[in-house]
Design a protein around this motif. Structure first.
Motif, PDB file in Angstrom:
ATOM      1  N   TYR A  47      41.002  52.945  35.651  1.00  0.00           N
ATOM      2  CA  TYR A  47      40.532  51.589  36.223  1.00  0.00           C
ATOM      3  C   TYR A  47      41.292  50.592  35.276  1.00  0.00           C
ATOM      4  CZ  TYR A  47      36.599  54.422  37.863  1.00  0.00           C
ATOM      5  OH  TYR A  47      35.577  55.527  38.531  1.00  0.00           O
ATOM      6  N   THR A  79      37.895  45.448  42.620  1.00  0.00           N
ATOM      7  CA  THR A  79      36.398  45.990  42.750  1.00  0.00           C
ATOM      8  C   THR A  79      35.574  44.769  43.130  1.00  0.00           C
ATOM      9  OG1 THR A  79      36.188  45.222  40.319  1.00  0.00           O
ATOM     10  CG2 THR A  79      36.457  47.491  40.813  1.00  0.00           C
ATOM     11  N   GLY A 113      33.139  46.670  37.222  1.00  0.00           N
ATOM     12  CA  GLY A 113      34.628  47.233  36.828  1.00  0.00           C
ATOM     13  C   GLY A 113      34.891  46.799  35.381  1.00  0.00           C
TER      14      GLY A 113
END
Length: 616
Positions: free
Chosen positions: A145, A177, A184
């Motif tokens: 991420y 996201t 996120g």
């Protein structure tokens, strides 16, 4: 959606008027407000947007995430790794193989074109299943991420485009996201919580290649003893190196005075000790005193008052010929004391006298007697006097014994007796052994150095105590000026690997090292080569020896303190320019800056600053 914590303030107060933090969220430190949008989160003083990586390249190399780590803007990256139990991994792979093969058969039966993507996936799944079945690897689920930060929405849009373009160049499919912006953002915080859970299966080799703290310029084999050398000077990546995973474990560090070579060596030694590596140091200038005191090491200051080192001590675990080996070493030691080789008659007389000296102390060839107190140098001198005045032997033997006894008098009853006047005061044992030679007089330094080298070699060559070891020879040019020290370096450079030992040679006199056969042998047998700032007078010789490019020459000439070039075996593909970094505590132990040491020794009067060297 706006979360205003101030609006949730409770009216409840404790009896003393203070806020009740259990019922008053405003009393807890945190941002005053968050505004969560569809694709961004507004923070106090900035805004951020998050992405989840949904697609990955089929093949990667070590350090392939380095461009994301060195992105010039503010970019947070998090890796969430979860191991998959082998039984579950095998079941899922079988189902995946069945689906892919059935799809291929269906296409063939209906005359459709081949799906090359499905065929490649089937081949990868079959190879992975075979690896798992043989126990060569495991499966993991990995979530990657990214969170991009900016001061406002306009800047954020530009940063998002740059990050997505960078991810696309790495064949990464970074998806925003959307409607999960808050999740996120929290997934990239150092909380270890993955609220997005968009993951991909990785095997062991692929996960190892995704390790973010790897320099793209190096592809080292990392084992159980990796050491952080510093940050890459050009990409800000972390430079990791494991000397015990190379072809041999030796290293050579060459730099001009004040470039930080001793500082760097202390950092590496301290970090290797965290991995259980035993370290022995030949310290000509007493620069390792702080490090030895901090880690509970053994420091033997040869030449200091009340410090004794008995060369007649029998080392444990050396085999049935321990006494014979010690007698041979005594002969070498006496020759060093006399400053010239022994004559054949003198050597024969000395050999008989050494054995007689041990026998008078009750030490014989029987191993059960080796635990008795060993004789000292004065006992050997007494035996020589007895041989000189006795009736045994020839006149030549008595004359040789008398000459040896007379020439040993300064070491027994004269000005040089301090080091040999009694039994050993401090045993060379422990995880860090430092032999300080600063207090040794020039006339006695070859003898003290030989004693230190012998003690280190006995530990290195002891088969009953085989472990990873590092022998550090600081300011090696002083050791190379002595014949016995030069022989020790040559022997250790050639055979240290067989004893699970690495030799770290540190010197500022590059000309002496490069112009001698011994120096070239040390360099040729060093898989780790470190070059720090160089003087213009020797850069041509350094460049020819190590095959430096014009850019590397310019870098070493203009390098700041602590900046250097790591050469893995000297090959062009295994080089990285780095800048060493230390924590404040490490800096306190490693610095040799006289100004800093003068300040620190006010609280530690027993430690004196060194006259040479600078911190990084």
């Amino acid at each position: 959606m706006k979360l205003a914590l101030a609006q949730l303030r409770s009216k409840t107060r404790r009896a003393d008027g203070a806020a009740d933090l259990t019922q008053d969220p405003a009393g807890v430190p945190g941002p005053s407000a968050l505004r969560v949008g569809a694709q961004s989160v507004e923070l106090p003083g900035g805004v951020c947007a998050s992405f989840a990586v949904a697609g990955y390249p089929r093949e990667v190399t070590a350090g392939w995430l380095e461009p994301l780590l060195t992105y010039p803007g503010r970019l947070d990256m998090s890796l969430h790794i979860e191991p998959i139990p082998p039984l579950i991994a095998a079941q899922r792979l079988r189902r995946q193989l069945a689906r892919l093969e059935s799809s291929t058969r269906a296409n063939t039966e209906h005359g459709r074109l081949a799906d090359f993507g499905a065929e490649a996936a089937a081949d990868d799944a079959a190879e992975l299943a075979a690896s798992l079945a043989r126990g060569h690897g495991r499966l993991f689920r990995l979530g990657l991420y990214l969170t991009v930060h900016a001061t406002d929405h306009t800047e954020l849009s530009a940063e998002v485009e740059r990050v997505r373009a960078l991810a696309a160049s790495l064949l990464l499919d970074a998806q925003p996201t959307t409607f999960r912006a808050l999740q996120g953002w929290t997934s990239t915080l150092p909380l270890g919580t993955d609220t997005i859970r968009m993951r991909r299966a990785f095997d062991t080799s692929a996960l190892a290649a995704a390790f973010p703290f790897t320099s793209p310029d190096l592809h080292p084999r990392l084992g159980e003893t990796p050491v952080v050398y510093g940050l890459n000077a050009y990409s800000s990546g972390v430079v990791l190196w494991d000397r015990f995973e190379q072809d041999n474990y030796n290293s050579v560090t060459i730099a001009r005075s004040g470039a930080g070579k001793s500082y760097f060596t202390k950092l590496e030694a301290a970090r290797l000790m965290c991995h259980g590596v035993h370290v022995a140091v030949i310290d000509p200038e007493d620069e390792y005193a702080l490090l030895a005191d901090a880690v509970g090491g053994t420091r033997i200051a040869l030449g200091s008052p009340q410090v004794r080192f008995n060369p007649f001590d029998l080392p444990p675990g050396q085999g049935e010929d321990t006494l014979i080996r010690r007698a041979l070493f005594i002969q070498t030691l006496i020759a060093t004391m006399l400053g010239e080789p022994l004559t054949p008659t003198g050597r024969a007389v000395l050999d008989r006298t050494v054995i007689a000296t041990y026998a008078k102390a009750g030490v014989t060839a029987d191993p059960r007697t080796w635990k008795r107190p060993a004789p000292v140098l004065a006992d050997l001198a007494a035996q020589l006097d007895h041989a000189a005045t006795g009736k045994d032997g020839t006149d030549a033997d008595r004359e040789a014994a008398a000459e040896l006894a007379g020439r040993l008098a300064p070491y027994v009853a004269g000005s040089y007796r301090g080091l040999f006047a009694g039994a050993t005061t401090t045993r060379p044992e422990g995880h860090l052994i430092v032999f300080s030679l600063r207090d040794l007089a020039d006339e006695v330094r070859p003898v003290g150095m030989l004693l230190a080298l012998d003690a280190i070699w006995r530990q290195v060559a002891n088969p009953a105590d085989r472990r990873r070891r590092l022998v550090v020879v600081d300011e090696a040019w002083t050791l190379m000026q002595q014949s016995e020290g030069a022989k020790f370096l040559y022997r250790l450079a050639k055979s240290a690997r067989k004893h699970w030992t690495g030799l770290a040679v540190v010197t500022q006199d590059a000309a002496d090292l490069l112009s001698s056969d011994l120096g070239r042998a040390v360099i040729a047998n060093s898989a780790t080569q470190l070059l720090l700032r160089q003087a213009p007078q020797v850069i041509d010789q350094i460049a020819d020896t190590f095959g430096l490019t014009e850019g590397e020459r310019a870098f070493l000439l203009a390098a700041d303190r602590g900046e250097g070039l790591l050469c893995g075996g000297g090959t062009a593909g295994e080089r990285a320019a780095f800048c060493g970094h230390a924590s404040p505590f490490e800096h306190h132990l490693a610095t040799t800056d006289p100004a800093e040491l003068a300040t620190s020794t006010a609280a530690q009067p027993g430690i004196q600053p060194d006259e040479d060297g600078d911190p990084l």
